[in-house]
Design a protein around this motif. Structure first.
Motif, short mmCIF file in Angstrom:
data_model
loop_
_atom_site.label_atom_id
_atom_site.label_comp_id
_atom_site.label_asym_id
_atom_site.label_seq_id
_atom_site.Cartn_x
_atom_site.Cartn_y
_atom_site.Cartn_z
N PRO A 110 0.84 -1.21 0.00
CA PRO A 110 0.00 0.00 0.00
C PRO A 110 0.88 1.26 0.00
N GLY A 111 0.76 2.07 -1.03
CA GLY A 111 1.54 3.30 -1.13
C GLY A 111 3.00 3.09 -1.50
N LYS A 112 3.39 1.84 -1.74
CA LYS A 112 4.81 1.56 -2.04
C LYS A 112 4.97 1.03 -3.46
N THR A 113 5.91 1.66 -4.18
CA THR A 113 6.20 1.20 -5.54
C THR A 113 7.70 1.13 -5.73
N SER A 114 8.14 0.57 -6.84
CA SER A 114 9.58 0.49 -7.07
C SER A 114 10.20 1.85 -7.38
N LEU A 115 9.37 2.91 -7.43
CA LEU A 115 9.92 4.26 -7.62
C LEU A 115 10.65 4.73 -6.36
N GLY A 116 10.24 4.19 -5.21
CA GLY A 116 10.78 4.69 -3.96
C GLY A 116 10.52 6.18 -3.85
N SER A 117 11.48 6.92 -3.30
CA SER A 117 11.28 8.38 -3.20
C SER A 117 12.12 9.12 -4.24
N LYS A 118 12.76 8.37 -5.12
CA LYS A 118 13.73 9.01 -6.03
C LYS A 118 13.32 9.01 -7.49
N GLY A 119 12.33 8.21 -7.86
CA GLY A 119 12.02 8.07 -9.28
C GLY A 119 10.72 8.73 -9.69
N LEU A 120 10.51 8.78 -10.99
CA LEU A 120 9.32 9.41 -11.54
C LEU A 120 8.75 8.50 -12.64
N LEU A 121 7.46 8.29 -12.60
CA LEU A 121 6.78 7.55 -13.67
C LEU A 121 6.65 8.50 -14.86
N THR A 122 7.15 8.09 -16.03
CA THR A 122 7.13 9.02 -17.16
C THR A 122 6.22 8.56 -18.29
N GLU A 123 5.86 7.27 -18.31
CA GLU A 123 4.97 6.80 -19.38
C GLU A 123 4.34 5.47 -18.99
N ILE A 124 3.15 5.24 -19.52
CA ILE A 124 2.47 3.96 -19.34
C ILE A 124 2.28 3.40 -20.74
N GLU A 125 2.74 2.18 -20.95
CA GLU A 125 2.59 1.57 -22.27
C GLU A 125 1.68 0.35 -22.17
N ILE A 126 0.67 0.32 -23.04
CA ILE A 126 -0.29 -0.79 -23.00
C ILE A 126 -0.40 -1.39 -24.40
#
Lengths: 158, 289
Positions: free
Chosen positions: B150-166
């Motif tokens: 819950p609330g945790k992703t592999s981004l941690g506190s340092k990364g940014l999601l830049t695109e979603i590909e489907i």
């Protein structure tokens, strides 16, 4: 730190400062003095704070004031033409769709956006347009009647 | 509280590197604003809405690329999404209210990593991928490993999601998203089930099946044992019943104010059954008997 926010509210250019954490709702009410937009749940659930942001209805309580920089905002104060109320406002009065009245500005804003988009809303369109507005007096039947009346008047059907 | 409006991803990443866990990224704000009012103000707020190019939906061959700043309403009103990814469209259509959909972003829904996040089960079922940016480079990761709690992703506190590909599901596929909630609008799913099936050429068996469950585990999950049970088989009422029971056993729901764990298990069973029946009918034109 404080940010300078330049925006248009109801057609008037305005400029004022806000803290970065200030919500657009607090900025409109407390800084720019547009008190028509209501503070209620303050969590984006009830719709009392609905305003039009660049043509779209949004909850101003969960929007940053900072994001209004350069935006065009319409509040409930911007709907009437001088003394002549907007047809949606008039329909709410004529139908008795106002009880305590606290949710009314938010409803009227949501309905204005709906009727700007379509002159013949289906019951589903109406339901969707106000699904994010809660009336705790539960006067929903009259509100739907008012929306239908406003739609009919704006389309010249009544 | 410090505040930044970075104009590039690089600039955003350097602010995140400087503030670490004290930085909060904000986009639509529909969750972050509530936290700031009722929990704690972060040391630093990083508003990524001024970064250009992150708010478009683009078709690229047989896949769709979406920027994280695309709003839920953008997805709901995209003809492309509605035609090619009805599973995702449905979850956005059932999302909160019009006001929230106009503001909330797909990236926010993903990075919030709430087990009940409306778009997450569909993204898992579609085997969507996340493009992530870190200071030392970019990487592409499947959502199946992206959500960590819950609330945790592999981004941690340092990364940014830049695109979603489907990627578009293959021909003969059909997906449904079924949500169970008390109210039609402004309600969080007690259970969300995404089912995506691919019928074989003769419409006689399941070439492939993917089932994702939302709000019934610490992260959205794939019901992999249930999928394995079904893959390659012809759907009968008895098999659907067995699969639905198995899906419920793969979930590990909690009891909270929205429903009890036991009830959530029953709903997983019911929605999995309905999801299989509906998607099989849509894909093959046949009822499950």
């Amino acid at each position: 730190m404080s940010l300078t926010i330049n925006l248009t509210v109801n057609g008037n250019t305005q400029s004022a400062t806000a803290e970065p954490s200030t919500s657009l709702l607090d900025f409109l009410r407390d800084t720019l003095n547009y008190k028509g937009t209501k503070l209620c749940c303050n969590t984006g659930e009830c719709g009392a704070c609905t305003i039009i942001y660049n043509g779209k209805p949004i909850n101003s309580c969960v929007t940053l004031a900072a994001d209004a920089n350069g935006a065009e905002i319409v509040t409930i104060e911007g709907l009437a033409d001088g003394d002549k109320l907007h047809p949606v406002q008039q329909a709410f009065i004529d139908t008795g769709a106002v009880q305590c009245g606290y949710c009314t500005p938010g409803y009227i804003i949501s309905v204005k956006v709906l009727l700007d988009r379509t002159k013949e809303p289906t019951p589903e369109d109406i339901e969707e347009a106000v699904s994010g507005n809660i009336c705790r007096c539960t006067g929903y039947t009259k509100i739907v009647d008012a929306i239908q009346l406003a739609a009919d008047r704006m389309a010249g059907r009544s | 509280m410090d505040y930044f409006e970075p104009k590039t991803i690089t600039e955003a990443l350097s602010v995140l590197a400087k503030y670490g866990e004290h930085a909060n990224v904000i986009a639509g704000g529909t969750d972050v604003m509530v936290d700031m009012k009722y929990k704690e103000e972060p040391g630093c707020l990083v508003n990524i809405k001024k970064i250009p190019g992150l708010d478009t939906i683009q078709e690229n061959g047989a896949s769709l690329q979406m920027g994280p700043l695309v709003t839920i309403r953008d997805i709901e009103t995209s003809r492309l999404v509605r035609e090619r990814l009805p599973l995702l469209w449905e979850s956005c259509h059932q999302f909160a209210s019009l006001q929230i959909r106009n503001t909330a972003t797909i990236g926010g829904n993903i990075c919030r990593a709430s087990p009940s996040g409306e778009t997450l089960a569909p993204l898992l079922a579609l085997e969507a991928k996340a493009k992530l940016a870190f200071r030392d480079g970019e990487k592409t990761e499947a959502f199946s490993s992206f959500f960590q709690g819950p609330g945790k992703t592999s981004l941690g506190s340092k990364g940014l999601l830049t695109e979603i590909e489907i990627s578009y599901p293959p021909k003969g596929s059909h997906g449904v998203y079924l949500k169970h909630a008390v109210r039609g609008a402004m309600d969080i799913a007690m259970v969300g089930v995404a089912v995506l099936i691919t019928a074989d050429a003769g419409n006689s068996s399941l070439q492939d099946v993917r089932i994702a469950l939302g709000a019934v585990a610490p992260t959205p999950i794939r019901a992999t044992k249930t999928e394995a049970l079904l893959r390659g088989r012809s759907l009968t009422a008895a098999l659907v019943k067995e699969a639905a029971t198995l899906a419920a056993s793969e979930s590990s729901p909690i009891t909270d104010q929205r429903s009890s764990a036991e009830y959530r298990g029953w709903i997983v069973e019911a929605l999995t059954r309905r999801g299989l029946e509906q998607s099989w009918k849509a894909a093959s034109g046949k009822e499950v008997v």
